[in-house]
Design a protein around this motif. Structure first.
Motif, PDB file in Angstrom:
ATOM      1  N   SER A   1     -68.216 -14.107   2.817  1.00 52.09           N
ATOM      2  CA  SER A   1     -67.935 -14.057   1.394  1.00 52.09           C
ATOM      3  C   SER A   1     -68.225 -12.704   0.766  1.00 52.09           C
ATOM      4  N   PRO A   2     -67.464 -11.679   1.103  1.00 48.69           N
ATOM      5  CA  PRO A   2     -67.740 -10.363   0.543  1.00 48.69           C
ATOM      6  C   PRO A   2     -67.556 -10.340  -0.962  1.00 48.69           C
ATOM      7  N   VAL A   3     -68.503  -9.790  -1.670  1.00 47.06           N
ATOM      8  CA  VAL A   3     -68.426  -9.630  -3.106  1.00 47.06           C
ATOM      9  C   VAL A   3     -68.832  -8.204  -3.412  1.00 47.06           C
ATOM     10  N   GLU A   4     -67.856  -7.338  -3.652  1.00 47.88           N
ATOM     11  CA  GLU A   4     -68.148  -5.940  -3.813  1.00 47.88           C
ATOM     12  C   GLU A   4     -68.544  -5.657  -5.257  1.00 47.88           C
ATOM     13  N   GLU A   5     -69.774  -5.991  -5.582  1.00 43.97           N
ATOM     14  CA  GLU A   5     -70.313  -5.825  -6.915  1.00 43.97           C
ATOM     15  C   GLU A   5     -71.659  -5.123  -6.812  1.00 43.97           C
ATOM     16  N   PRO A   6     -72.142  -4.585  -7.924  1.00 43.38           N
ATOM     17  CA  PRO A   6     -73.490  -4.017  -7.910  1.00 43.38           C
ATOM     18  C   PRO A   6     -74.507  -5.083  -7.511  1.00 43.38           C
TER      19      PRO A   6
ATOM     20  N   PRO B   1     -69.283  -8.930 -14.235  1.00 45.06           N
ATOM     21  CA  PRO B   1     -68.886 -10.211 -13.632  1.00 45.06           C
ATOM     22  C   PRO B   1     -68.910 -10.156 -12.109  1.00 45.06           C
ATOM     23  N   PHE B   2     -69.293 -11.284 -11.498  1.00 42.56           N
ATOM     24  CA  PHE B   2     -69.251 -11.433 -10.054  1.00 42.56           C
ATOM     25  C   PHE B   2     -67.985 -12.202  -9.688  1.00 42.56           C
ATOM     26  N   SER B   3     -67.461 -11.937  -8.510  1.00 46.95           N
ATOM     27  CA  SER B   3     -66.222 -12.557  -8.066  1.00 46.95           C
ATOM     28  C   SER B   3     -66.486 -13.883  -7.359  1.00 46.95           C
ATOM     29  N   ILE B   4     -65.845 -14.951  -7.818  1.00 46.44           N
ATOM     30  CA  ILE B   4     -65.892 -16.235  -7.112  1.00 46.44           C
ATOM     31  C   ILE B   4     -64.714 -16.307  -6.136  1.00 46.44           C
ATOM     32  N   ASN B   5     -63.550 -15.868  -6.569  1.00 48.86           N
ATOM     33  CA  ASN B   5     -62.391 -15.747  -5.698  1.00 48.86           C
ATOM     34  C   ASN B   5     -61.502 -14.632  -6.247  1.00 48.86           C
ATOM     35  N   LYS B   6     -60.331 -14.453  -5.656  1.00 45.05           N
ATOM     36  CA  LYS B   6     -59.491 -13.322  -6.033  1.00 45.05           C
ATOM     37  C   LYS B   6     -59.107 -13.328  -7.500  1.00 45.05           C
ATOM     38  N   ASN B   7     -59.016 -14.506  -8.077  1.00 47.87           N
ATOM     39  CA  ASN B   7     -58.543 -14.604  -9.461  1.00 47.87           C
ATOM     40  C   ASN B   7     -59.591 -15.093 -10.443  1.00 47.87           C
ATOM     41  N   ASN B   8     -60.827 -15.224  -9.972  1.00 49.55           N
ATOM     42  CA  ASN B   8     -61.853 -15.820 -10.828  1.00 49.55           C
ATOM     43  C   ASN B   8     -63.139 -15.005 -10.779  1.00 49.55           C
ATOM     44  N   PHE B   9     -63.522 -14.449 -11.910  1.00 47.15           N
ATOM     45  CA  PHE B   9     -64.759 -13.686 -12.028  1.00 47.15           C
ATOM     46  C   PHE B   9     -65.659 -14.367 -13.049  1.00 47.15           C
ATOM     47  N   VAL B  10     -66.941 -14.394 -12.754  1.00 46.34           N
ATOM     48  CA  VAL B  10     -67.878 -15.066 -13.663  1.00 46.34           C
ATOM     49  C   VAL B  10     -69.031 -14.131 -14.021  1.00 46.34           C
TER      50      VAL B  10
ATOM     51  N   VAL C   1     -83.783  -6.578  -2.844  1.00 45.55           N
ATOM     52  CA  VAL C   1     -82.413  -6.328  -3.274  1.00 45.55           C
ATOM     53  C   VAL C   1     -81.545  -7.502  -2.823  1.00 45.55           C
ATOM     54  N   PHE C   2     -80.784  -8.059  -3.766  1.00 45.50           N
ATOM     55  CA  PHE C   2     -79.945  -9.222  -3.498  1.00 45.50           C
ATOM     56  C   PHE C   2     -78.476  -8.868  -3.678  1.00 45.50           C
ATOM     57  N   SER C   3     -77.646  -9.392  -2.785  1.00 43.96           N
ATOM     58  CA  SER C   3     -76.197  -9.222  -2.899  1.00 43.96           C
ATOM     59  C   SER C   3     -75.568 -10.544  -3.333  1.00 43.96           C
ATOM     60  N   PRO C   4     -74.633 -10.505  -4.263  1.00 50.08           N
ATOM     61  CA  PRO C   4     -73.918 -11.734  -4.636  1.00 50.08           C
ATOM     62  C   PRO C   4     -73.130 -12.264  -3.449  1.00 50.08           C
ATOM     63  N   VAL C   5     -73.055 -13.570  -3.343  1.00 48.16           N
ATOM     64  CA  VAL C   5     -72.292 -14.194  -2.258  1.00 48.16           C
ATOM     65  C   VAL C   5     -71.689 -15.492  -2.780  1.00 48.16           C
ATOM     66  N   ARG C   6     -70.452 -15.770  -2.396  1.00 46.56           N
ATOM     67  CA  ARG C   6     -69.815 -17.015  -2.822  1.00 46.56           C
ATOM     68  C   ARG C   6     -70.369 -18.187  -2.027  1.00 46.56           C
ATOM     69  N   LEU C   7     -70.596 -19.291  -2.719  1.00 51.85           N
ATOM     70  CA  LEU C   7     -71.106 -20.510  -2.091  1.00 51.85           C
ATOM     71  C   LEU C   7     -70.250 -21.685  -2.500  1.00 51.85           C
TER      72      LEU C   7
END
Length: 464
Positions: A40-45, A174-183, A451-457
């Motif tokens: 679940s790559p999430v290329e965010e800060p 915003p963090f990415s949940i999927n290609k079209n959805n950021f939260v 340090v934590f990286s966002p990840v989709r669950l």
């Protein structure tokens, strides 16, 4: 990524030379599992968090021969040390900063921290311990990373006058949940400093403080009808990985960020692998933690976990009195003419091992709740089989649902954002090897940054 520290930079020449490395937040890293697969790559800060007991000047002893001489009596000393602490905090620039033993009773020090942190983009929240103890907590949230939605204060009103802070924040980016959805991801953050275990009878008080925090979190989420979100607990827990508090938090789905980053197990082999504190007795131990629980992480119901942890302390106290299983049953039974434990005998035994009858012991309601949990068949007494269940912690294996990457329940799941631990480090770095450096003078605690990286669950969908 580890960077060279202040001693190479003339702007930071006043910082301890023993502290020569620092972590800065990572950005946009693809996350990989141990098997090498992209997860679940999430290329965010990334989100970084620092916890640090900064040793209040009112507690810092300057003369071992004269314990009454404290740093608080010497302005030049405490001001210089605390300015160095702020130098380090600003250099790391963590998204979240949680401080313990913050000297709230000194206006000049409070103003210095608040002014410098505010100028660097932080919003600060301070909370004094009850009964004018002089110190307390300070939590700082970097406004480039998070917006604070709510702030709550939890006063335990116990023998240690301990407190906790709860912050409900939302990500600015915003963090990415999927290609079209950021939260704009929401997170719950807690900062606390538990009671010091002056003796084993205080274990119940310390456990109860953690129980109150988790119950408050649970209630807050229910009352505000919150969606699933990560929880980060920071602070000085005044207890090691061998302790009841550690095991209680693990049973509630929390993981120690440092132990995850360094692949340390919960077992005895890794219990002393790192340290973070040299206490007033001269002992070194690992007591500072940044705990992470992802949305709906597998865990036992809170009340059951609390009961199991409390029974663990009862067992420890009985074993401390050299009572093995059979002897412990006889001790709790009290009356040798019966083959079961009555409620009155149970209460009397707890008093004898200093777990009730004290201001910091089990309350009447606590004791009653434990009895109800232990009396499995509800007949009003505990037989030997019921006693064995609580003695061996096999009386409940109930777990809540876990987040999963399994597609089998795809139709009954919802996507959310959690965190994976990307890195964590203790400073000064010698403590990571279980060594306390003699030339370290910033505090009697090490500073911990994770340090934590966002990840989709994907998590089981909760009923409305």
């Amino acid at each position: 990524m580890v960077l060279a520290g202040f001693y190479n930079d003339p702007e930071f020449a006043n910082v301890d030379s023993s502290e020569n490395e620092s972590i800065l937040p990572f950005k946009g890293t693809i996350l990989r599992t141990k098997s090498g697969k992209i997860s679940s790559p999430v290329e965010e800060p990334c989100v970084s968090c620092t916890t640090f007991n900064i040793l209040a000047p009112i507690y810092k002893r300057l003369d071992q021969q004269n314990q009454s001489v404290r740093e608080s009596d010497f302005r030049a000393f405490w001001l210089a040390r605390n300015e160095r602490i702020v130098d380090w905090l600003l250099y790391e620039s963590s998204s979240i900063i949680c401080l313990q033993e913050f000297w709230v009773g000194n206006e000049e020090l409070v103003h210095m921290f608040e002014e410098r942190l505010s100028a660097a983009g932080y919003k600060t929240f301070k909370l004094a311990r009850t009964n004018n103890r002089g110190d307390g907590l300070l939590t700082a949230i970097h406004q480039d990373y998070f917006k604070v939605l709510n702030y709550r204060e939890l006063l335990f009103n116990d023998c240690g006058d301990r407190v906790a802070q709860l912050l409900h924040v939302k990500s600015v980016v915003p963090f990415s949940i999927n290609k079209n959805n950021f939260v704009e991801q929401e997170i719950l953050i807690v900062n606390t400093h538990l009671l010091f275990p002056h003796d084993s009878s205080l274990s119940i008080a310390r456990l109860h403080q953690v129980y109150q925090i988790l119950l408050y979190l649970e209630t807050y989420q229910q009352e505000n009808k919150l969606t699933q979100m990560p929880v980060i607990l920071c602070g000085d827990w005044n207890g090691s990985k061998r302790g009841h508090v550690y095991k209680f938090l693990r049973s509630q789905g929390f993981v120690s960020s440092y132990d995850i980053a360094h692949e340390c197990s919960d077992g005895e082999a890794d219990a002393d692998k790192w340290v973070s504190h040299r206490n007033h007795r001269g002992n070194i131990c690992g007591v500072d933690f940044i705990w992470l629980r992802n949305p709906n992480k597998s865990r036992k119901p809170l009340k059951i976990s609390w009961a199991e942890a409390a029974f663990g302390i009862i067992k420890f106290q009985l074993q401390k009195a050299s009572l093995a299983e059979n002897d412990a049953f006889a001790f709790l039974r009290a009356d040798n003419s019966v083959d079961h434990i009555t409620y009155s005998a149970f209460c009397d035994a707890l008093r004898q091992v200093n777990l009730t009858g004290l201001s910091y012991g089990l309350s009447f309601q606590d004791t009653k709740d434990l009895w109800v949990q232990a009396d499995f068949d509800g007949n009003g007494v505990l037989d030997y089989e019921e006693f064995k269940r609580i003695w061996n912690s096999t009386w409940s294996d109930h777990m809540d649902e876990d987040c999963s990457s399994d597609d089998s329940n795809e139709g009954n799941e919802e996507e959310t954002v959690g965190f994976t631990v990307k890195n964590a480090a203790l400073f000064p770095r010698e403590v990571e090897k279980g060594i306390w450096p003699e030339n370290y003078s910033l505090s009697d605690h090490a500073r911990l940054t994770a340090v934590f990286s966002p990840v989709r669950l994907r998590c089981p969908r909760r009923s409305p």
